[in-house]
Structures are given as C-alpha cells and as structure tokens.
Write an enzyme that holds these catalytic residues in place. Structure first.
Site, PDB file in Angstrom:
ATOM      1  N   LYS A   1       8.008   4.982   3.769  1.00 24.28           N
ATOM      2  CA  LYS A   1       8.546   6.148   4.496  1.00 24.28           C
ATOM      3  C   LYS A   1       9.956   6.482   4.010  1.00 24.28           C
ATOM      4  CE  LYS A   1       6.093   6.134   8.930  1.00 24.28           C
ATOM      5  NZ  LYS A   1       5.823   4.790   9.474  1.00 24.28           N
TER       6      LYS A   1
ATOM      7  N   THR B   1      -1.581  -3.804  -4.909  1.00 24.44           N
ATOM      8  CA  THR B   1      -1.824  -4.930  -3.994  1.00 24.44           C
ATOM      9  C   THR B   1      -2.049  -4.432  -2.566  1.00 24.44           C
ATOM     10  OG1 THR B   1       0.579  -5.121  -3.996  1.00 24.44           O
ATOM     11  CG2 THR B   1      -0.638  -6.749  -5.272  1.00 24.44           C
TER      12      THR B   1
ATOM     13  N   ASN C   1       2.702   4.087  -3.425  1.00 26.45           N
ATOM     14  CA  ASN C   1       1.556   3.178  -3.452  1.00 26.45           C
ATOM     15  C   ASN C   1       0.306   3.846  -4.002  1.00 26.45           C
ATOM     16  OD1 ASN C   1       2.399   0.688  -2.595  1.00 26.45           O
ATOM     17  ND2 ASN C   1       1.563   0.824  -0.536  1.00 26.45           N
TER      18      ASN C   1
ATOM     19  N   ASP D   1       6.686  -3.087   4.350  1.00 24.33           N
ATOM     20  CA  ASP D   1       6.429  -2.204   3.211  1.00 24.33           C
ATOM     21  C   ASP D   1       6.135  -0.773   3.657  1.00 24.33           C
ATOM     22  OD1 ASP D   1       6.878  -4.286   1.519  1.00 24.33           O
ATOM     23  OD2 ASP D   1       4.793  -4.599   0.932  1.00 24.33           O
TER      24      ASP D   1
ATOM     25  N   ALA E   1     -16.370   2.101  -1.183  1.00 20.80           N
ATOM     26  CA  ALA E   1     -17.801   2.041  -0.833  1.00 20.80           C
ATOM     27  C   ALA E   1     -18.645   3.011  -1.670  1.00 20.80           C
ATOM     28  CB  ALA E   1     -17.986   2.324   0.665  1.00 20.80           C
TER      29      ALA E   1
ATOM     30  N   SER F   1      -5.945  -0.326  -2.590  1.00 20.77           N
ATOM     31  CA  SER F   1      -6.758  -0.455  -3.793  1.00 20.77           C
ATOM     32  C   SER F   1      -7.368  -1.860  -3.898  1.00 20.77           C
ATOM     33  CB  SER F   1      -5.877  -0.174  -5.026  1.00 20.77           C
ATOM     34  OG  SER F   1      -6.546  -0.527  -6.206  1.00 20.77           O
ATOM     35  N   LEU F   2      -6.531  -2.869  -3.646  1.00 20.13           N
ATOM     36  CA  LEU F   2      -6.975  -4.266  -3.745  1.00 20.13           C
ATOM     37  C   LEU F   2      -8.086  -4.559  -2.744  1.00 20.13           C
ATOM     38  CD1 LEU F   2      -6.310  -7.000  -5.182  1.00 20.13           C
ATOM     39  CD2 LEU F   2      -4.826  -7.503  -3.258  1.00 20.13           C
TER      40      LEU F   2
END
Length: 294
Positions: A82, A191, A150, A77, A215, A194-195
């Site tokens: 890229k 996925t 993404n 991925d 965090a 972020s996930l």
C-alpha cells in the site's frame, strides 16, 4: 555526532491494534534523532484517536502530498504494498518495519529499530530496485493505481464459471487459458499469490515476469517465465461478461473484451535493506526449509 536532519514519511496498518509499543519505540527513536516526521492522515488518526498516542508530526498528509528522504511502512508486506502504491514514481526508498511475522518486504523487526535507524543515519544500508508491472486497458482506464509490486491477477467473479484468457507475448499468440484466473507476477510477488498457485520462486533482481494459471481446466498448462522486457496482452471472455483485475490485491471489475496490456513500469520501487538482511535467510525461514517435520 552531529546528525543531518532526515525527513521520514510514515504509513501504517490501522488494523494492528496491539502493536502500540513498537510504534512508540519507532516514534521515540525518530524524535531522539531530531527527524522530521510526516504521517499519513489515516494512520495519524489511528495512532492519536484509537491508540491514544502522542504523535509529534511535522505534517499530516493525504494521497501523494508528501516528500521525504525515506518512507517507513509499519506493518506487514500488505502495508508495504500500500505504501508503494502511494510513493509511485517519487522513487523514495521504503523501509518495512514488520509489526507481526517476518515479511519479505517488511523485514525489520521492532527490536531492531534503533540499530536500523543508526544504520540509516550512517548510510550503512543498501537500496534494492524492485520492478513494477504496469497495466493499461484499451477501454475505461483503471480507477486505482495501475502498477503492481507483487502481482496482477485476472480472476473470474464469484458467480462465474471459469474464464477464457487469450494471451499474446510481444504480439505473438501464446495460448488461451481456460481457468479461474491468471497471475502475472514480478520476482517480488513470486513468493505470494503466484506461489500458492504453483508458480516458481524467483529471486529479486532477476529481470523476469512469470505467468501462472489459477485452477486451469487443462492439466498440461504450466507456469511460464518471460523476460521483463516483454509486452503481455490479454483479452478475457466470461459468461458473466465481466471479470476482476486485482493489482496487488486491490480488485476492480472489468468489462469482457477489454484488452489489457502488461509491461514493466518505467520506474522501480526502492526498498531499503540493512546490510545484514539476506533474502535467502528470509526465504528459508518463511518456507520452513530445513525444519524436520517428521
């Protein structure tokens, strides 16, 4: 059966040294079909010098100096992201051939190359439009490509304590995140990073953008999902007076106080999907749902 002549532009991962058999298979299949093959210069050097392969390229290109019917991304991925950053607004569909573990974007395995190319020549495939997130700054423009397939991550620099990210949606103040960072993700990126920060899984094609803190200092900060027609503005304060902005993982330093505006890009990335590739199958496999781990 007389095939029309298709032109393919090839990008690949230059770190996967043990995968030359799969690459040879792809090249052989393309040459059997009389395809015109254009190869990214860095990848061409890797294939010919490092892998000692004989590559019959009609053209070797750099930057965005290429045109093709289909782009082939050879790798995972990350390689696909890229390739998308080089295709930009050309709107050329991208096919991801996965040289390692199954990916969400690179979901064709090397064993399926022949079937897959047959399907392409028979036009038995679908194209999914995937939204991009575009970032603009009010200060110095970003050096690299300013669209993410993404995610866009606003992050503290290594030595800094947490940063303050003031967020507004369509001009309305939302909140100020005190956190190590903030991930603004498309459905495609939901996925990914972020996930891993507790963000929601969002099915591609859903017209939304999610924002998930990295965090956060406060426990009651939660991920939020917005319509992708929203305009997000962020300003960052940091003790080190600068911060990082990572667009699909390519990070750049930004000066504190820079105002960032994020919105859905005016064009999409087109992803080639075989008719039998199902998103939920990939999701189950990647998330290992239904596997009894007791």
């Amino acid at each position: 059966m007389e095939h029309r002549r298709l032109r393919f532009a090839l990008f690949g991962n230059v770190y996967q040294t043990k995968k030359s058999a799969s690459i040879q298979k792809v090249l052989a299949c393309l040459s059997q079909r009389g395809a015109e093959v254009l190869v990214d210069q860095e990848y061409y050097q890797f294939l010919t010098e490092d892998q000692k392969l004989d590559v019959n390229a009609a053209k070797i290109f750099t930057d965005d100096d290429f045109d093709a019917d289909i782009v082939i991304s050879m790798g995972g991925d990350g390689t696909f992201l890229k390739a998308a950053s080089r295709v930009r607004q050309k709107m050329i569909p991208i096919l991801g051939i996965n040289m390692g573990r199954l990916g969400f974007l690179a979901d064709i395995s090397p064993n399926d190359i022949e079937k897959c190319l047959d399907a392409i020549y028979e036009e038995d495939y679908s194209i999914e439009n995937r939204a991009l997130i575009q970032v603009t700054t009010d200060g110095e423009p970003l050096e690299g490509y300013n669209c993410a397939l993404n995610d866009v991550a606003i992050l503290k620099r290594d030595t800094a304590s947490m940063i303050s990210i003031r967020a507004s949606i369509n001009g309305d103040y939302l909140t100020t995140y005190q956190a190590d960072g903030l991930v603004i993700s498309s459905p495609t990126g939901s996925t990914a990073y972020s996930l891993s920060n507790g963000g929601p899984i969002i099915v591609p094609g859903t017209k939304v953008i999610s924002m998930t803190a990295v965090a956060p200092h406060s426990m009651n900060i939660r991920p939020i999902v917005l319509a992708d027609s929203s305009e997000i503005t962020l300003t960052v304060e940091s003790r080190s007076h600068n911060f990082l902005i990572a667009i699909d993982g390519r990070s750049e330093k930004c000066k504190e106080g820079t105002k960032l505006t994020l919105r859905r890009a005016p064009y999409d990335v087109k992803v080639v999907k075989r008719s039998d590739q199902r998103y939920f199958n990939t999701l189950r496999e990647k998330m290992m749902w239904g596997i009894d781990v007791r």
